[in-house]
Structure formats: structure tokens, C-alpha cells
Design an enzyme around this catalytic site. Structure first.
Site, mmCIF file in Angstrom:
data_model
loop_
_atom_site.group_PDB
_atom_site.id
_atom_site.type_symbol
_atom_site.label_atom_id
_atom_site.label_comp_id
_atom_site.label_asym_id
_atom_site.label_seq_id
_atom_site.Cartn_x
_atom_site.Cartn_y
_atom_site.Cartn_z
ATOM 1 C CD1 TRP A 211 -2.588 1.524 2.291
ATOM 2 C CD2 TRP A 211 -2.862 1.308 0.093
ATOM 3 N NE1 TRP A 211 -3.670 2.298 1.919
ATOM 4 C CE2 TRP A 211 -3.846 2.183 0.577
ATOM 5 C CE3 TRP A 211 -2.824 1.022 -1.270
ATOM 6 C CZ2 TRP A 211 -4.790 2.786 -0.245
ATOM 7 C CZ3 TRP A 211 -3.773 1.621 -2.092
ATOM 8 C CH2 TRP A 211 -4.733 2.481 -1.580
ATOM 9 C CB ALA B 222 -1.979 -2.018 -2.963
ATOM 10 C CE LYS C 183 -10.115 -3.291 6.068
ATOM 11 N NZ LYS C 183 -8.982 -3.884 5.303
ATOM 12 N NE ARG D 112 -1.548 -6.983 3.146
ATOM 13 C CZ ARG D 112 -0.475 -6.188 3.099
ATOM 14 N NH1 ARG D 112 0.442 -6.263 4.036
ATOM 15 N NH2 ARG D 112 -0.329 -5.308 2.132
#
Length: 464
Positions: free
Chosen positions: A54, A237, A287, A349
Site C-alpha cells: 500500500w 493496492a 474489518k 491479505r
């Protein structure tokens, strides 16, 4: 996450202006320079701290969009030196290079191709900062980026930066910014900090509360909170760099978030702004907790759509319950939270990590920093949320048993993930048992509980 307006990568995008993409980008840059009171001939200096997927994409897309204006802006990225690339990754990287003619030609022009041949043969050790300069992120090998200006000395990177982008995992943010603060003792101006980190810590004294990366940064550096912002959204990303349409929010003080949203906004990446800094930041961490469980369920049920939907119902009801504990107006968070959850479950991920655990290809004992993926933020977030929500001082009235219980007792998925990942008392199959428990309440009941009881605990976010 930042998108690109340069003519080299996306000349055909409309931008709502009568100018071409090059001129439009320059106008946005000039406007931000004015907001920051940059004088003629003085560079606007932006540095990314941390080079995970990211953080690297963010810096690379800024470089794509604005790097051509070398007399007005400097964009660099810091990462620690010395991280070697193992032989198998070097072989994979070589395959990626040779599959992309544009990348292959670029490396040949830069006289850099030979070192990747030697790395492929095992005749040379490649390093993460070395390949980053050529546009390769160690956690995202299959998505070549633009060449990057990489700095491995932290003091050199940050001492006079105007904007610092925190691309570190939340678990590393405090330590690195404590070091940065030593280099800023003599600063006359206060920098702007944009944090991309999604993760939390738990603090129990004097009251149980959540500590977010922006709060860690403020505590470590003394930079006023109005100069620290959070940027996040439902995105992956590599897809953002490849120009898949996406959006995000930059949250924080209006003085900075509005001009920065305009600066970061691109045709394929819409940046909204919001004043609610901490709550959006916490939701970005929440989350990740449930994404790990989703990956486990997917692997254990052979991608059963039915089982995954049952898990989604239970996990989202727990998230809604937790948001009612954290936020005075939780309904405002429903859209961003569910969108971010959805994309993380699809291709994040954390969901991948849950799948690998369930398949036996990884184990919790291997830690939460995984080669080729980076830090799995959901693991530490499971521990932090469980620890916080198990505190007796936060007890709520159980709707059926008519007694006060810790909030975590109303979150069976969170409890099970804690036993699997942190305590390591259960195997991954325990997540299915949590779903199949015939005494479990209808997820709707948990939502109704949250909506009809005064469960809001402002102290959890450090509010009076």
C-alpha cells in the site's frame, strides 16, 4: 491509492477541465503549494514511510502524477535497508520482468537488467530497497511500479518533509515515529502526516480504550492532531495502480483534508473527505478481524457460497454491534465499513491468511509477518478488540439472561478467532463450530440489541 493524471499512463481520461492532463496536474500541485505557503523555487517535499504494497503504490502513483514537475515537488519513499530477496522470489521477479516488454525495455535502458539475470541465476543477492528503486515492491512482485526515489536513512527522509505518508503497519508505527520525533526537535514548521495504516492497539489504563495509528503518531511526535489525517477505503493496492476504479476517504481536520482530497483525486480514484478521523480509522482495522475468519470458512467449506453467506451474516452483525459501542452515530459508518469488508473478503491479505491457515500451509506459530504479503494486520486487531471488549468496566445487559456480561460475550466469532489466533486453543475448524452452534442467536437479534440499548461507550475512543 492516489491515482495518476500524467499523460504517459492515461492520456485519454477526462478530468473535468479544459486543460490537458499535464496542465491539470500542475494546477492541482500549484494550488496545494499555495495552501502550504511554499515559495517560488522551494520544493514541496513528500516522503512515504514504509514500503509495503500500500505504501509503495501510494508513493508510486504520486510519482506518476506529479513527479514530472521536478522544480516544484520531490517525492521519495523510505524503507529499511538490508532486506534480501530470496532465490525463489528473484526467479519469480525475473519471470515478471520478461513478461512485460515495457518493464524489460526500461531496465535495459537503465542498465539494470543484468543484475536481475544474476539474481535469477543465484550469482547475486538482490535487496528490497534496490529493487524498489527499479519499481518492484517485495510484497507485490507481480505489479511493477514506476522507478522510485528510495531513501534508507530515516533522518534524511523526514527531517524537512512537508508531507509524511505513514505506510507502516500499525504494529510498527509508534516505534518508527518515536525515532522520527528526534529528528524534528529543531523544526520550525509542523509537517502534515497522512496515515494509511489499518490496525489498532488496546490501552487499559486508566480506562479501556482503542489506540489508533494517528493517535500513536501524535503521542510519539507531538504533532497536533489537526495535522494528522487518515486515508482509507475499499481497495486493493495492485488494482489501484492498474487503474481499476476505486474510491477512498481522507479524514481529519477540514483545513487540510479538503485541499489534500483535491490533490489526491484522480479520474479513476475518487477521494472524498470526512471529519470523523478516529472512527473511520478504527473501522479500517475492524474489518481485518473478520476477514481472517472469512478466509478460514472459504477454505474449510470448499468455497461454499452458503457457508460464506452464513459467516457474513454473523460477522457483519458483530461489526454492527461493535460500531454501536464505539460511535454515537454508527449508521454513518455502515456503508464504508461494509464496502471495505466486502473487498477485503474478496481479495485481501487477511482473508488469504485465513485460507492458508485452514489449508495447513501456514500456522499461527509462524507469526503475522508473511513473506510476499507483509504484515497481517488482522491478527493483532483480534487480540486488541478481544482484550478491550472483555473488560468488566464495559459490561452490558445480556438481552436474554438478564445479567451484565462483557461485550465480547455477544461476539462469538471474535471470541473464536481469539482462541484460534492468539490463545491457539482451537484449530481453524473451530470457526465452523461457532457458526453451527444451534444455540446461537439470530444475527438480526444482535443488531436489534445494539440499536435498542444504550450501548455507546465514548470512553473506548478516548472521548469524555
Amino acid at each position: 491509492m492516489v491515482g495518476s493524471t500524467d499523460g504517459n499512463r492515461s492520456p485519454g481520461h477526462p478530468n473535468g477541465s479544459n486543460h490537458g492532463p499535464h496542465r491539470s496536474a500542475e494546477l492541482k500541485l500549484d494550488e496545494l503549494r499555495r495552501v502550504l505557503s511554499k515559495s517560488e523555487g522551494s520544493l514541496l517535499k513528500i516522503v512515504g514511510i514504509g514500503a509495503g504494497a500500500w505504501g509503495s503504490v501510494f508513493a508510486a502513483l504520486l510519482q506518476d502524477a506529479y513527479g514530472q514537475f521536478r522544480d516544484k515537488i520531490q517525492i521519495r519513499i523510505w524503507r529499511r535497508p538490508g532486506r534480501s530477496v530470496d532465490r525463489s522470489t528473484a526467479e519469480h521477479l525475473f519471470e515478471v520482468i520478461n513478461s512485460r516488454e515495457d518493464v524489460l525495455r526500461r531496465l535495459i535502458r537503465r542498465c539494470a537488467y543484468l543484475k536481475y539475470v544474476e539474481g535469477r541465476l543465484g550469482d547475486r543477492v538482490l535487496y528490497a530497497d534496490e529493487i524498489l528503486r527499479d519499481g518492484f515492491c517485495l510484497n507485490m512482485i507481480e505489479t511493477p511500479l514506476c522507478p522510485m526515489k528510495v531513501v534508507t536513512n530515516l533522518q534524511e527522509a523526514v527531517w524537512d518533509a512537508d508531507i509524511v505518508v505513514n505506510g507502516l503497519p500499525s504494529t510498527e508505527t509508534r516505534e518508527v515515529f518515536e525515532e522520527i520525533s528526534r529528528y524534528w526537535k529543531e523544526r520550525l514548521s509542523v509537517p502534515i502526516i497522512i496515515s494509511l495504516a489499518k490496525g489498532i492497539e488496546a490501552a487499559l489504563d486508566p480506562l479501556p480504550r482503542i489506540v489508533t495509528p494517528t493517535q500513536m503518531i501524535q503521542c510519539a511526535t507531538g504533532v497536533p492532531i489537526e495535522n494528522i489525517l487518515y486515508l482509507g477505503g475499499p481497495n486493493i493496492a495492485s488494482e489501484i495502480y492498474n487503474k481499476e476504479y476505486a474510491n477512498a476517504r481522507i479524514c481529519g481536520a477540514e483545513k487540510w483534508r479538503k485541499p489534500l482530497a483535491k490533490f489526491l483525486r484522480q479520474p479513476h480514484f475518487i477521494v472524498w473527505d470526512n471529519s470523523d478521523l478516529v472512527t473511520h480509522e478504527v473501522m479500517g482495522g475492524l474489518k481485518n478481524v473478520y476477514a481472517i475468519g472469512a478466509g478460514m470458512v472459504a477454505a474449510l467449506t470448499n468455497e461454499s457460497a452458503t457457508s460464506k453467506s452464513v459467516y457474513f451474516a454473523h460477522s457483519t452483525s458483530e461489526m454492527i454491534f461493535i460500531t454501536h459501542l464505539l460511535a454515537e452515530e454508527p449508521e454513518r459508518l455502515a456503508g464504508p465499513l461494509l464496502a471495505d469488508t466486502y473487498v477485503t473478503l474478496l481479495k485481501g491479505r487477511n482473508a488469504w491468511y485465513g485460507q492458508m491457515l485452514a489449508k495447513g500451509e501456514l500456522s499461527p506459530a509462524m507469526g503475522d509477518s508473511i513473506k510476499g504479503k507483509g504484515m497481517i494486520q488482522g491478527v493483532s486487531a483480534v487480540g486488541a478488540f478481544y482484550e478491550l471488549l472483555s473488560q468488566p468496566s464495559l459490561n452490558v445487559l445480556h438481552p436474554e439472561e438478564n445479567k451484565h456480561v462483557a461485550p465480547v460475550e455477544l461476539c462469538p466469532i471474535l471470541k473464536t478467532l481469539y482462541k484460534i489466533l492468539i490463545k491457539r486453543e482451537l484449530s481453524t475448524e473451530g470457526i465452523l463450530q461457532a457458526l453451527r452452534d444451534e444455540t446461537a442467536n439470530d444475527p438480526r437479534d444482535r443488531i436489534e440489541i445494539a440499536q435498542t440499548h444504550a450501548f455507546y461507550k465514548p470512553s473506548l475512543l478516548g472521548q469524555p
